[in-house]
Design a protein around this motif. Structure first.
Motif, short mmCIF file in Angstrom:
data_model
loop_
_atom_site.label_atom_id
_atom_site.label_comp_id
_atom_site.label_asym_id
_atom_site.label_seq_id
_atom_site.Cartn_x
_atom_site.Cartn_y
_atom_site.Cartn_z
N ARG A 222 42.64 -22.79 -3.70
CA ARG A 222 43.27 -22.72 -5.02
C ARG A 222 44.78 -22.94 -4.93
O ARG A 222 45.47 -22.36 -4.10
N LEU A 223 45.27 -23.83 -5.81
CA LEU A 223 46.70 -24.05 -5.96
C LEU A 223 47.07 -23.92 -7.44
O LEU A 223 46.30 -24.30 -8.32
N GLU A 224 48.26 -23.38 -7.69
CA GLU A 224 48.77 -23.32 -9.06
C GLU A 224 50.08 -24.08 -9.12
O GLU A 224 51.02 -23.77 -8.38
N VAL A 225 50.12 -25.13 -9.94
CA VAL A 225 51.30 -25.96 -10.06
C VAL A 225 51.74 -25.97 -11.52
O VAL A 225 51.01 -26.46 -12.39
N GLU A 226 52.91 -25.39 -11.79
CA GLU A 226 53.48 -25.35 -13.15
C GLU A 226 52.47 -24.81 -14.15
O GLU A 226 52.29 -25.36 -15.25
N GLY A 227 51.79 -23.75 -13.76
CA GLY A 227 50.84 -23.09 -14.65
C GLY A 227 49.45 -23.68 -14.66
O GLY A 227 48.54 -23.09 -15.24
N ASP A 228 49.27 -24.83 -14.05
CA ASP A 228 47.94 -25.45 -13.99
C ASP A 228 47.26 -25.08 -12.67
O ASP A 228 47.89 -25.03 -11.61
N GLU A 229 45.94 -24.87 -12.73
CA GLU A 229 45.16 -24.45 -11.57
C GLU A 229 44.41 -25.65 -11.00
O GLU A 229 43.78 -26.42 -11.73
N PHE A 230 44.50 -25.82 -9.68
CA PHE A 230 43.80 -26.90 -8.98
C PHE A 230 43.04 -26.33 -7.79
O PHE A 230 43.44 -25.31 -7.23
#
Length: 276
Positions: A222-230
């Protein structure tokens, strides 16, 4: 005289154990080098005498019997192995090359390469990769069977734009094209999650196929980039590149929207992204 264990004893013991293991490894390598060199010299003698005196098969048979009788405590003097010695000396006429290459890997590894690889440059490639990666004989046979020498460094990448030199060159030389996952035993109809689960179940085989330096970090990471989850399908860290390697699994041929380059031209494929 004190009987108490000194406080630094554990650390000293660990260092001593490491020193002993290193010495044992060096001793084993030295013994292997001497054995391979001995076999090369025997093979060279056989070649020279066959050329000068017209030795036939019966002389090889007699030589095998005589050597086994004299050195009954040593294995390796069978007729078959004598023929391997002759082939080994024929493949590497220069003793210096035996010291530099053939003597650095076990004898049976040399026999596999002599048997299955006919081109000198390709033989050198497999020896160097065996030394570099520490391949077992079974792994070496698999790499030869899947023509690893044709696949390494052949992929089309954007590493020259995404990574600084020489890291970009090293990244390109590490990757294969295509990767072979026959060990999974799955069909092209399998979806990405099935492929991912199969790779994780056979993680050791997967790491061997990827090559040296890959350390597994996690799946569906799990990664969170600028509020988006990937979620990353497979995340690795490469110990030589000093960067993370992201693998996105697709059960289709590569398409440009997959962002990175594909390692396979037919399903299933992997899309790579290298990131710091």
């Amino acid at each position: 005289m004190t009987t108490l264990i000194p406080p630094d004893y554990a650390a000293w013991l660990a260092e001593l154990k490491a020193t002993i293991r290193t010495a044992r490894l060096k001793a084993g390598l030295a013994v292997n080098r001497e054995l391979v060199l001995l076999y090369w010299r025997i093979g060279k003698e056989i070649l020279e005498r066959q050329s000068a005196q017209g030795w036939g098969a019966k002389v090889i048979d007699q030589l095998a019997r005589d050597l086994r009788a004299e050195f009954s405590d040593m294995r390796g003097f069978s007729r078959t192995n004598l023929l391997y010695m002759r082939a080994f000396a024929s493949a590497w006429p220069e003793e210096a090359i035996v010291h530099q290459l053939g003597g650095q890997i076990p004898w049976r590894h040399n026999c596999v390469i002599i048997d299955q690889v006919k081109d000198r440059a390709t033989r050198e490639w497999y020896i160097r990769k065996t030394i570099e990666n520490g391949w077992s004989r079974s792994v070496l046979e698999l790499q030869i069977e899947t023509a690893a020498h044709r696949r390494v460094g052949a992929s089309q990448t954007n590493f020259d734009r995404a990574l600084p030199s020489p890291q970009s060159d090293l990244a390109r030389d590490i990757l294969k094209d295509p990767y072979t996952f026959d060990f999974l035993g799955i069909t092209d109809a399998s979806n990405e999650r099935t492929i991912e689960k199969a790779l994780l179940l056979r993680l050791r085989d997967f790491l061997i196929e990827l090559g040296v330096g890959f350390a597994f970090v996690g799946s569906q990471y799990r990664l969170e980039v600028e509020g988006d989850e990937f979620f990353i399908d497979l995340l690795f860290y490469h110990t030589r590149l000093h960067c993370y390697v992201v693998i996105e699994l697709k059960n289709t041929a590569f398409r440009p929207e997959y962002v990175a380059s594909s390692i396979s031209t037919s399903p299933p494929s992997m899309t790579w992204c290298v990131t710091r």
